[in-house]
Design a protein around this motif. Structure first.
Motif, PDB file in Angstrom:
ATOM      1  N   GLN A  77       0.827  -1.201   0.000  1.00  0.00           N
ATOM      2  CA  GLN A  77       0.000   0.000   0.000  1.00  0.00           C
ATOM      3  C   GLN A  77       0.862   1.252   0.000  1.00  0.00           C
ATOM      4  O   GLN A  77       0.576   2.219  -0.710  1.00  0.00           O
ATOM      5  N   LEU A  80       2.401   1.659  -3.439  1.00  0.00           N
ATOM      6  CA  LEU A  80       1.383   2.110  -4.378  1.00  0.00           C
ATOM      7  C   LEU A  80       1.133   3.606  -4.212  1.00  0.00           C
ATOM      8  O   LEU A  80       1.052   4.345  -5.201  1.00  0.00           O
ATOM      9  N   THR A  84       2.034   6.274  -7.116  1.00  0.00           N
ATOM     10  CA  THR A  84       0.951   7.094  -7.652  1.00  0.00           C
ATOM     11  C   THR A  84       1.308   8.563  -7.539  1.00  0.00           C
ATOM     12  O   THR A  84       1.113   9.340  -8.472  1.00  0.00           O
ATOM     13  N   LYS A  97      -7.738   6.668 -11.570  1.00  0.00           N
ATOM     14  CA  LYS A  97      -7.978   5.240 -11.384  1.00  0.00           C
ATOM     15  C   LYS A  97      -7.093   4.384 -12.289  1.00  0.00           C
ATOM     16  O   LYS A  97      -6.615   3.345 -11.875  1.00  0.00           O
ATOM     17  N   LYS A  98      -6.880   4.837 -13.523  1.00  0.00           N
ATOM     18  CA  LYS A  98      -6.072   4.043 -14.452  1.00  0.00           C
ATOM     19  C   LYS A  98      -4.634   3.918 -13.964  1.00  0.00           C
ATOM     20  O   LYS A  98      -4.031   2.855 -14.067  1.00  0.00           O
ATOM     21  N   ARG A 100      -3.551   4.119 -10.775  1.00  0.00           N
ATOM     22  CA  ARG A 100      -3.534   3.238  -9.601  1.00  0.00           C
ATOM     23  C   ARG A 100      -3.741   1.787  -9.997  1.00  0.00           C
ATOM     24  O   ARG A 100      -3.071   0.897  -9.483  1.00  0.00           O
ATOM     25  N   GLN A 101      -4.656   1.542 -10.941  1.00  0.00           N
ATOM     26  CA  GLN A 101      -4.902   0.174 -11.383  1.00  0.00           C
ATOM     27  C   GLN A 101      -3.662  -0.399 -12.063  1.00  0.00           C
ATOM     28  O   GLN A 101      -3.315  -1.554 -11.850  1.00  0.00           O
ATOM     29  N   GLY A 102      -2.978   0.421 -12.847  1.00  0.00           N
ATOM     30  CA  GLY A 102      -1.751  -0.034 -13.502  1.00  0.00           C
ATOM     31  C   GLY A 102      -0.689  -0.444 -12.499  1.00  0.00           C
ATOM     32  O   GLY A 102      -0.030  -1.476 -12.657  1.00  0.00           O
ATOM     33  N   ARG A 104      -1.284  -1.367  -9.370  1.00  0.00           N
ATOM     34  CA  ARG A 104      -1.762  -2.577  -8.673  1.00  0.00           C
ATOM     35  C   ARG A 104      -1.425  -3.817  -9.484  1.00  0.00           C
ATOM     36  O   ARG A 104      -0.973  -4.821  -8.944  1.00  0.00           O
ATOM     37  N   GLU A 105      -1.665  -3.750 -10.792  1.00  0.00           N
ATOM     38  CA  GLU A 105      -1.345  -4.887 -11.660  1.00  0.00           C
ATOM     39  C   GLU A 105       0.156  -5.162 -11.666  1.00  0.00           C
ATOM     40  O   GLU A 105       0.570  -6.320 -11.660  1.00  0.00           O
ATOM     41  N   GLU A 108       0.926  -6.864  -8.344  1.00  0.00           N
ATOM     42  CA  GLU A 108       0.425  -8.242  -8.367  1.00  0.00           C
ATOM     43  C   GLU A 108       1.313  -9.129  -9.228  1.00  0.00           C
ATOM     44  O   GLU A 108       1.590 -10.278  -8.872  1.00  0.00           O
TER      45      GLU A 108
END
Length: 118
Positions: A77, A80, A84, A97-98, A100-102, A104-105, A108
Protein backbone atom coordinates in the motif's frame (compact mmCIF):
# COMPACT_ATOMS: atom_id res chain seq x y z
CA UNK A 1 1.77 25.35 12.14
CA UNK A 2 -1.61 26.27 13.46
CA UNK A 3 -2.59 27.03 17.02
CA UNK A 4 -6.11 26.20 18.17
CA UNK A 5 -7.02 26.84 21.78
CA UNK A 6 -3.36 26.62 22.84
CA UNK A 7 -2.86 23.31 21.01
CA UNK A 8 -0.11 23.27 18.40
CA UNK A 9 -1.35 21.56 15.23
CA UNK A 10 0.66 20.29 12.26
CA UNK A 11 -0.38 19.78 8.66
CA UNK A 12 -0.47 16.20 7.40
CA UNK A 13 2.74 16.78 5.45
CA UNK A 14 4.67 18.12 8.43
CA UNK A 15 3.32 15.39 10.73
CA UNK A 16 4.26 12.69 8.21
CA UNK A 17 7.73 14.16 7.83
CA UNK A 18 8.26 14.18 11.61
CA UNK A 19 7.19 10.52 11.78
CA UNK A 20 9.14 9.49 8.69
CA UNK A 21 6.09 8.09 6.90
CA UNK A 22 4.10 8.94 3.79
CA UNK A 23 1.01 11.13 4.38
CA UNK A 24 -1.15 8.26 3.13
CA UNK A 25 0.08 6.19 6.08
CA UNK A 26 -1.41 8.82 8.45
CA UNK A 27 -4.70 8.59 6.55
CA UNK A 28 -4.62 4.79 6.87
CA UNK A 29 -3.92 5.03 10.61
CA UNK A 30 -6.89 7.38 10.91
CA UNK A 31 -9.14 4.83 9.15
CA UNK A 32 -7.85 2.13 11.54
CA UNK A 33 -8.65 4.37 14.51
CA UNK A 34 -5.01 4.52 15.61
CA UNK A 35 -4.69 8.31 15.34
CA UNK A 36 -7.29 11.06 15.43
CA UNK A 37 -6.55 14.35 13.67
CA UNK A 38 -8.39 17.59 14.26
CA UNK A 39 -10.53 18.58 11.29
CA UNK A 40 -10.63 22.22 10.26
CA UNK A 41 -13.88 23.73 8.92
CA UNK A 42 -12.37 23.31 5.44
CA UNK A 43 -12.04 19.54 6.08
CA UNK A 44 -8.25 19.57 6.26
CA UNK A 45 -6.53 17.38 8.83
CA UNK A 46 -4.31 18.84 11.52
CA UNK A 47 -2.36 16.69 13.94
CA UNK A 48 -1.69 17.77 17.53
CA UNK A 49 2.03 17.89 18.30
CA UNK A 50 1.33 15.95 21.51
CA UNK A 51 -0.09 13.07 19.43
CA UNK A 52 2.96 13.04 17.17
CA UNK A 53 5.27 13.10 20.20
CA UNK A 54 3.26 10.23 21.72
CA UNK A 55 3.83 8.13 18.61
CA UNK A 56 7.52 9.06 18.50
CA UNK A 57 7.88 8.27 22.22
CA UNK A 58 6.39 4.80 21.83
CA UNK A 59 8.69 3.89 18.97
CA UNK A 60 6.09 4.32 16.24
CA UNK A 61 2.58 3.26 15.47
CA UNK A 62 1.91 -0.42 15.83
CA UNK A 63 -1.20 -1.74 14.16
CA UNK A 64 -2.64 -4.93 15.53
CA UNK A 65 -1.36 -7.54 13.07
CA UNK A 66 -4.03 -10.00 12.02
CA UNK A 67 -1.76 -12.17 9.94
CA UNK A 68 1.91 -12.39 8.94
CA UNK A 69 1.05 -10.96 5.52
CA UNK A 70 -0.12 -7.66 7.02
CA UNK A 71 3.36 -6.16 6.92
CA UNK A 72 3.66 -7.14 3.26
CA UNK A 73 0.23 -5.66 2.48
CA UNK A 74 1.12 -2.45 4.30
CA UNK A 75 4.36 -2.18 2.34
CA UNK A 76 2.51 -2.74 -0.93
CA UNK A 77 0.00 0.00 0.00
CA UNK A 78 2.81 2.41 0.83
CA UNK A 79 4.61 1.63 -2.44
CA UNK A 80 1.38 2.11 -4.38
CA UNK A 81 0.84 5.50 -2.72
CA UNK A 82 4.41 6.59 -3.42
CA UNK A 83 4.32 5.42 -7.04
CA UNK A 84 0.95 7.09 -7.65
CA UNK A 85 2.26 10.33 -6.19
CA UNK A 86 5.43 10.08 -8.25
CA UNK A 87 3.55 9.37 -11.49
CA UNK A 88 1.26 12.32 -10.85
CA UNK A 89 4.29 14.59 -10.60
CA UNK A 90 6.00 12.97 -13.57
CA UNK A 91 3.02 13.04 -15.92
CA UNK A 92 1.24 16.09 -14.51
CA UNK A 93 -1.82 14.05 -13.59
CA UNK A 94 -3.53 13.63 -10.26
CA UNK A 95 -3.13 9.84 -10.14
CA UNK A 96 -6.45 8.70 -11.51
CA UNK A 97 -7.98 5.24 -11.38
CA UNK A 98 -6.07 4.04 -14.45
CA UNK A 99 -2.71 4.96 -12.91
CA UNK A 100 -3.53 3.24 -9.60
CA UNK A 101 -4.90 0.17 -11.38
CA UNK A 102 -1.75 -0.03 -13.50
CA UNK A 103 0.44 0.00 -10.42
CA UNK A 104 -1.76 -2.58 -8.67
CA UNK A 105 -1.34 -4.89 -11.66
CA UNK A 106 2.40 -4.27 -11.61
CA UNK A 107 2.61 -5.15 -7.91
CA UNK A 108 0.43 -8.24 -8.37
CA UNK A 109 2.66 -9.37 -11.24
CA UNK A 110 5.76 -8.90 -9.10
CA UNK A 111 4.16 -10.89 -6.26
CA UNK A 112 3.29 -13.74 -8.65
CA UNK A 113 6.82 -13.73 -10.04
CA UNK A 114 8.23 -13.89 -6.53
CA UNK A 115 6.03 -16.88 -5.72
CA UNK A 116 7.01 -18.56 -8.99
CA UNK A 117 3.48 -18.49 -10.39
CA UNK A 118 4.52 -16.87 -13.67
Amino acid sequence: MCYCEDIELLSIGKAAKMLGVHPNRLRAWEKQGLIKPVRLPSGQRRYPVEEINRILGTGGMKAKPDAPGDAHAELAQDLLAIMTSFSARLYGARGGKKVRQGFRELIEGAEKAQKGEV
